[in-house]
Design a protein around this motif. Structure first.
Motif, PDB file in Angstrom:
ATOM      1  N   ALA A  60       1.022  14.122  15.111  1.00 56.29           N
ATOM      2  CA  ALA A  60       1.517  13.986  13.735  1.00 56.29           C
ATOM      3  C   ALA A  60       2.505  12.831  13.638  1.00 56.29           C
ATOM      4  N   ASN A  61       3.344  12.694  14.650  1.00 58.68           N
ATOM      5  CA  ASN A  61       4.288  11.577  14.666  1.00 58.68           C
ATOM      6  C   ASN A  61       3.559  10.242  14.811  1.00 58.68           C
ATOM      7  N   ALA A  62       2.517  10.208  15.623  1.00 57.88           N
ATOM      8  CA  ALA A  62       1.722   8.980  15.763  1.00 57.88           C
ATOM      9  C   ALA A  62       0.996   8.658  14.456  1.00 57.88           C
ATOM     10  N   ALA A  63       0.513   9.687  13.767  1.00 62.97           N
ATOM     11  CA  ALA A  63      -0.127   9.476  12.466  1.00 62.97           C
ATOM     12  C   ALA A  63       0.878   8.920  11.466  1.00 62.97           C
ATOM     13  N   GLN A  64       2.109   9.407  11.542  1.00 60.80           N
ATOM     14  CA  GLN A  64       3.161   8.871  10.678  1.00 60.80           C
ATOM     15  C   GLN A  64       3.335   7.377  10.913  1.00 60.80           C
ATOM     16  N   ALA A  65       3.423   6.975  12.168  1.00 59.47           N
ATOM     17  CA  ALA A  65       3.598   5.558  12.495  1.00 59.47           C
ATOM     18  C   ALA A  65       2.423   4.738  11.976  1.00 59.47           C
ATOM     19  N   ASN A  66       1.206   5.246  12.158  1.00 58.76           N
ATOM     20  CA  ASN A  66       0.039   4.511  11.694  1.00 58.76           C
ATOM     21  C   ASN A  66       0.014   4.415  10.172  1.00 58.76           C
ATOM     22  N   CYS A  67       0.432   5.460   9.487  1.00 61.08           N
ATOM     23  CA  CYS A  67       0.479   5.411   8.022  1.00 61.08           C
ATOM     24  C   CYS A  67       1.464   4.347   7.554  1.00 61.08           C
ATOM     25  N   PHE A  68       2.610   4.257   8.227  1.00 55.93           N
ATOM     26  CA  PHE A  68       3.564   3.198   7.894  1.00 55.93           C
ATOM     27  C   PHE A  68       2.972   1.816   8.179  1.00 55.93           C
ATOM     28  N   GLU A  69       2.240   1.685   9.274  1.00 51.41           N
ATOM     29  CA  GLU A  69       1.631   0.397   9.629  1.00 51.41           C
ATOM     30  C   GLU A  69       0.581  -0.036   8.624  1.00 51.41           C
ATOM     31  N   ALA A  70      -0.184   0.910   8.097  1.00 53.44           N
ATOM     32  CA  ALA A  70      -1.266   0.586   7.167  1.00 53.44           C
ATOM     33  C   ALA A  70      -0.770   0.358   5.740  1.00 53.44           C
ATOM     34  N   LEU A  71       0.404   0.857   5.420  1.00 53.23           N
ATOM     35  CA  LEU A  71       0.909   0.816   4.053  1.00 53.23           C
ATOM     36  C   LEU A  71       1.068  -0.590   3.460  1.00 53.23           C
ATOM     37  N   PRO A  72       1.667  -1.551   4.160  1.00 52.51           N
ATOM     38  CA  PRO A  72       1.848  -2.864   3.533  1.00 52.51           C
ATOM     39  C   PRO A  72       0.531  -3.544   3.146  1.00 52.51           C
ATOM     40  N   PHE A  73      -0.478  -3.432   3.986  1.00 51.80           N
ATOM     41  CA  PHE A  73      -1.764  -4.062   3.677  1.00 51.80           C
ATOM     42  C   PHE A  73      -2.381  -3.416   2.437  1.00 51.80           C
ATOM     43  N   PHE A  74      -2.314  -2.091   2.352  1.00 53.01           N
ATOM     44  CA  PHE A  74      -2.879  -1.400   1.189  1.00 53.01           C
ATOM     45  C   PHE A  74      -2.125  -1.780  -0.080  1.00 53.01           C
ATOM     46  N   MET A  75      -0.796  -1.755  -0.016  1.00 54.70           N
ATOM     47  CA  MET A  75       0.002  -2.126  -1.186  1.00 54.70           C
ATOM     48  C   MET A  75      -0.317  -3.556  -1.620  1.00 54.70           C
ATOM     49  N   GLY A  76      -0.354  -4.453  -0.659  1.00 54.30           N
ATOM     50  CA  GLY A  76      -0.648  -5.848  -0.972  1.00 54.30           C
ATOM     51  C   GLY A  76      -2.034  -6.015  -1.556  1.00 54.30           C
ATOM     52  N   ALA A  77      -3.009  -5.337  -0.996  1.00 54.04           N
ATOM     53  CA  ALA A  77      -4.385  -5.458  -1.475  1.00 54.04           C
ATOM     54  C   ALA A  77      -4.501  -4.983  -2.920  1.00 54.04           C
ATOM     55  N   VAL A  78      -3.876  -3.853  -3.241  1.00 47.49           N
ATOM     56  CA  VAL A  78      -3.940  -3.328  -4.610  1.00 47.49           C
ATOM     57  C   VAL A  78      -3.243  -4.281  -5.577  1.00 47.49           C
ATOM     58  N   ILE A  79      -2.080  -4.756  -5.201  1.00 46.29           N
ATOM     59  CA  ILE A  79      -1.347  -5.676  -6.078  1.00 46.29           C
ATOM     60  C   ILE A  79      -2.113  -6.973  -6.269  1.00 46.29           C
ATOM     61  N   ILE A  80      -2.656  -7.512  -5.199  1.00 45.65           N
ATOM     62  CA  ILE A  80      -3.427  -8.767  -5.304  1.00 45.65           C
ATOM     63  C   ILE A  80      -4.662  -8.556  -6.168  1.00 45.65           C
ATOM     64  N   ALA A  81      -5.348  -7.441  -5.976  1.00 42.26           N
ATOM     65  CA  ALA A  81      -6.537  -7.163  -6.791  1.00 42.26           C
ATOM     66  C   ALA A  81      -6.157  -7.085  -8.270  1.00 42.26           C
ATOM     67  N   HIS A  82      -5.050  -6.423  -8.578  1.00 41.49           N
ATOM     68  CA  HIS A  82      -4.587  -6.373  -9.969  1.00 41.49           C
ATOM     69  C   HIS A  82      -4.251  -7.776 -10.473  1.00 41.49           C
ATOM     70  N   GLN A  83      -3.549  -8.537  -9.674  1.00 43.12           N
ATOM     71  CA  GLN A  83      -3.153  -9.898 -10.069  1.00 43.12           C
ATOM     72  C   GLN A  83      -4.362 -10.785 -10.349  1.00 43.12           C
ATOM     73  N   LEU A  84      -5.414 -10.586  -9.580  1.00 38.46           N
ATOM     74  CA  LEU A  84      -6.616 -11.408  -9.743  1.00 38.46           C
ATOM     75  C   LEU A  84      -7.553 -10.876 -10.824  1.00 38.46           C
ATOM     76  N   GLY A  85      -7.174  -9.795 -11.463  1.00 40.20           N
ATOM     77  CA  GLY A  85      -7.987  -9.263 -12.556  1.00 40.20           C
ATOM     78  C   GLY A  85      -9.237  -8.540 -12.099  1.00 40.20           C
TER      79      GLY A  85
END
Length: 137
Positions: A60-85
């Motif tokens: 569970a602790n390792a999953a926590q670390a991986n979730c934190f690692e994956a978060l910036p890419f997901f946030m960036g991808a969603v924001i970029i997709a919105h920005q690009l219409g």
């Protein structure tokens, strides 16, 4: 002033940001009332305590670390997709798919199913890449 609201994709970003906290809670589950001397949660040295976990708590602790690692890419991808219409319906579906896959990923981590976990991780990563390029023209 126009009324603004979160898209489903933005709500998915919110859920993704909460997912590491949920994993940390799972790792610590039931250990808050156990005295520190008996292995209970050590809020004075939480990282040291977490590093000493075994079995499903360690996963569970390792999953926590991986979730934190994956978060910036997901946030960036969603924001970029919105920005690009990007098409909102497709973006919402892919973001929701990503969240579902990440939830399954955490469950596979906890269940100690590494091969399935890796396949689910790859599918979530592919969904994230699809989100990133959804608005590309």
């Amino acid at each position: 002033m126009p009324y603004a609201h979160f898209s489903l994709a933005y709500w998915c970003v919110f859920v993704a940001a909460l997912l590491p906290i949920v994993c940390a809670g799972i790792a610590k589950w039931g250990m808050f009332t156990t005295p520190r001397q008996l292995g209970g949660f050590d809020n004075a040295n939480p990282r040291t305590w977490l590093a000493g976990l075994t079995e499903w708590r360690a996963r569970a602790n390792a999953a926590q670390a991986n979730c934190f690692e994956a978060l910036p890419f997901f946030m960036g991808a969603v924001i970029i997709a919105h920005q690009l219409g990007a098409h909102q319906g497709r973006l919402d579906i892919l973001a929701f798919l990503y969240i579902v896959l990440r939830l399954v990923y955490v469950m596979m981590y906890l269940a100690n199913m590494p091969s399935v976990r890796t396949a689910v991780w790859a599918a979530a990563f592919a969904a994230n890449i699809a989100i990133l390029f959804l608005g590309y023209r």
